[in-house]
Enzyme design. Structure first.
Site, PDB file in Angstrom:
ATOM      1  N   ASN A 171      -4.591  -7.710 -10.511  1.00  9.40           N
ATOM      2  CA  ASN A 171      -5.317  -8.291  -8.243  1.00  9.40           C
ATOM      3  C   ASN A 171      -5.486  -7.934  -7.801  1.00  9.40           C
ATOM      4  OD1 ASN A 171      -4.056  -7.767  -5.911  1.00  9.40           O
ATOM      5  ND2 ASN A 171      -3.237  -6.413  -5.755  1.00  9.40           N
ATOM      6  N   TRP A 172      -6.845  -9.122  -7.489  1.00  9.80           N
ATOM      7  CA  TRP A 172      -8.003  -9.608  -6.602  1.00  9.80           C
ATOM      8  C   TRP A 172      -8.185  -9.007  -5.481  1.00  9.80           C
ATOM      9  CZ3 TRP A 172     -11.128 -14.895  -8.773  1.00  9.80           C
ATOM     10  CH2 TRP A 172     -11.066 -14.637 -10.159  1.00  9.80           C
ATOM     11  N   LYS A 173      -6.555  -8.892  -4.683  1.00 12.11           N
ATOM     12  CA  LYS A 173      -7.396  -8.172  -3.525  1.00 12.11           C
ATOM     13  C   LYS A 173      -7.488  -9.717  -2.460  1.00 12.11           C
ATOM     14  CE  LYS A 173      -5.609  -4.174  -4.725  1.00 12.11           C
ATOM     15  NZ  LYS A 173      -5.547  -2.808  -4.883  1.00 12.11           N
TER      16      LYS A 173
ATOM     17  N   HIS B  18       3.171  -4.795  -2.474  1.00 10.57           N
ATOM     18  CA  HIS B  18       1.776  -3.331  -2.417  1.00 10.57           C
ATOM     19  C   HIS B  18       1.732  -2.623  -1.414  1.00 10.57           C
ATOM     20  CE1 HIS B  18      -2.330  -2.537  -4.032  1.00 10.57           C
ATOM     21  NE2 HIS B  18      -1.686  -3.483  -5.088  1.00 10.57           N
TER      22      HIS B  18
ATOM     23  N   GLU C 254      -0.204  -1.549  -0.319  1.00 11.30           N
ATOM     24  CA  GLU C 254      -1.306  -2.595   1.147  1.00 11.30           C
ATOM     25  C   GLU C 254      -0.225  -3.108   1.956  1.00 11.30           C
ATOM     26  OE1 GLU C 254      -4.777  -3.969  -1.855  1.00 11.30           O
ATOM     27  OE2 GLU C 254      -4.899  -1.422  -2.579  1.00 11.30           O
TER      28      GLU C 254
ATOM     29  N   GLU D 287       2.408   2.477  -8.611  1.00  9.05           N
ATOM     30  CA  GLU D 287       1.288   3.015  -8.259  1.00  9.05           C
ATOM     31  C   GLU D 287       1.202   3.968  -7.292  1.00  9.05           C
ATOM     32  OE1 GLU D 287      -1.078  -1.342  -8.563  1.00  9.05           O
ATOM     33  OE2 GLU D 287      -0.709  -1.199  -6.650  1.00  9.05           O
TER      34      GLU D 287
ATOM     35  N   GLY E 240      -7.606   2.511  -6.571  1.00  7.83           N
ATOM     36  CA  GLY E 240      -9.249   2.802  -5.652  1.00  7.83           C
ATOM     37  C   GLY E 240      -9.851   3.590  -5.969  1.00  7.83           C
TER      38      GLY E 240
ATOM     39  N   SER F  36      -6.111   2.581 -10.662  1.00  6.75           N
ATOM     40  CA  SER F  36      -7.656   2.824 -11.667  1.00  6.75           C
ATOM     41  C   SER F  36      -7.729   3.113 -13.101  1.00  6.75           C
ATOM     42  CB  SER F  36      -7.956   4.281 -10.995  1.00  6.75           C
ATOM     43  OG  SER F  36      -8.579   4.753  -9.535  1.00  6.75           O
TER      44      SER F  36
ATOM     45  N   GLY G  98      -6.232  -3.740 -10.087  1.00 13.39           N
ATOM     46  CA  GLY G  98      -7.661  -4.368  -9.131  1.00 13.39           C
ATOM     47  C   GLY G  98      -8.240  -3.917  -9.716  1.00 13.39           C
ATOM     48  N   GLY G  99      -9.722  -3.475  -8.707  1.00 16.09           N
ATOM     49  CA  GLY G  99     -10.516  -3.277  -9.304  1.00 16.09           C
ATOM     50  C   GLY G  99     -11.272  -4.179 -10.664  1.00 16.09           C
TER      51      GLY G  99
HETATM   52  O1  G3H Z   1      -2.683  -4.240  -7.437  1.00 16.11           O
HETATM   53  C1  G3H Z   1      -3.474  -3.251  -8.160  1.00 16.11           C
HETATM   54  C2  G3H Z   1      -3.565  -1.421  -7.398  1.00 16.11           C
HETATM   55  O2  G3H Z   1      -3.860  -1.235  -6.069  1.00 16.11           O
HETATM   56  C3  G3H Z   1      -5.214  -0.974  -8.752  1.00 16.11           C
HETATM   57  O3  G3H Z   1      -6.013  -0.625  -7.877  1.00 16.11           O
HETATM   58  O4  G3H Z   1      -7.168  -0.857 -10.314  1.00 16.11           O
HETATM   59  O5  G3H Z   1      -8.590  -1.359  -7.925  1.00 16.11           O
HETATM   60  O6  G3H Z   1      -7.097   1.040  -8.346  1.00 16.11           O
HETATM   61  P1  G3H Z   1      -7.230   0.088  -8.654  1.00 16.11           P
END
Ligand code: G3H
Length: 247
Positions: free
Chosen positions: A9-11, A93, A95, A163, A169, A209, A230-231
């Site tokens: 997920n590149w957000k 999600h 967010e 999650e 993050g 994470s 994510g990251g």
């Molecule tokens: O959608 C992905 C998640 O929110 C995880 O993000 O891997 O940066 O903690 P992260």
């Protein structure tokens, strides 16, 4: 047997330059032994689908509207995602729940629209730190599952991502026991609602994470069928490490 899934997920990250990273990833895994999904921002969806066309890496959206079309400025329908080349969409999600006030009902309506458009849905659930500290994790997750997942769900059109909000993050990860407890709970709830056949066929992802360094341990936990990353999905090398750990 559930096929493993690594979803990135590149957000709100990524410009056209990032597509080069995607192509590098596709070259690194010409035929991955697990399913790989990248969900770039909507602006890159079409070019990502084009760049990855002919590879085994699928692309997905990060949200969709519950309606098929209409006067909804700034929104994107599930049909539009499919038209741009997406085969999946992330919904609910934390967010989106926080930034846009999305409630379980909204997410269920979006999921129905996405499934009707032929998209696979990755529906996210997870507790805040306050909820975990108050020992409310399973109640919260149970409510999110029953409220957000539509009745028409199957192992084909539904993936559930657990999650914990406090792990996203932050570099903090629940213990393997804590992850296992929630994943076993989600599996039991799905089996109770949809029957053993469907309940056992839905893939459950852990997100929060996940890095190449902790991925193998997390993937060894019961009922963890992959990750929503994510990251670490923004760098082809890191995401490759996670795909490797899952393979
Ligand atoms: O959608 C992905 C998640 O929110 C995880 O993000 O891997 O940066 O903690 P992260």
């Amino acid at each position: 047997m559930r096929r493993k899934l690594a979803a990135g997920n590149w957000k709100m990250n990524g410009t056209a330059i990032a597509l080069a990273e995607l192509e590098a990833l596709a070259r690194a895994f010409p035929s991955p032994s697990v399913d790989v999904l990248i969900c770039p921002p909507a602006t890159l969806l079409h070019s990502a689908a084009k760049a990855l066309g002919g590879t085994d890496i699928a692309v997905g959206g990060q949200d969709c509207h519950a309606a098929t079309s209409g006067a909804h400025t700034g929104d994107i329908s599930a049909d539009m995602l499919a038209d741009a080349g997406a085969t999946s969409v992330i919904l609910g999600h934390s967010e989106r729940r926080e930034d846009h006030g999305e409630q379980n009902d909204d997410i269920r309506a979006k999921a129905r629209a996405a499934m009707d458009a032929g998209l696979k849905t990755v529906i996210c659930v997870g507790e805040s730190l306050e909820q975990r500290d108050a020992a409310n994790t399973l109640d919260i997750i149970g409510g999110q599952l029953s409220g957000s997942i539509p009745d028409q769900s199957t192992g084909e059109n539904l993936v559930v991502a657990y999650e914990p909000i406090w792990a996203i993050g932050t570099g903090k990860v629940p213990t393997l026991n804590e992850i296992g407890e929630v994943h076993d709970f989600i599996r039991a709830r799905l089996e109770r609602r949809f029957g053993e056949g469907v309940g056992r066929s839905v893939r459950l992802l852990y997100g929060g994470s996940v890095k190449p360094t902790n991925a193998s341990d997390i993937f060894a936990v019961s009922n963890v069928d992959g990750a929503l990353v994510g990251g670490a999905s923004l760098k082809a090398q890191d995401f490759s490490g996670i795909i490797d750990a899952l393979s």
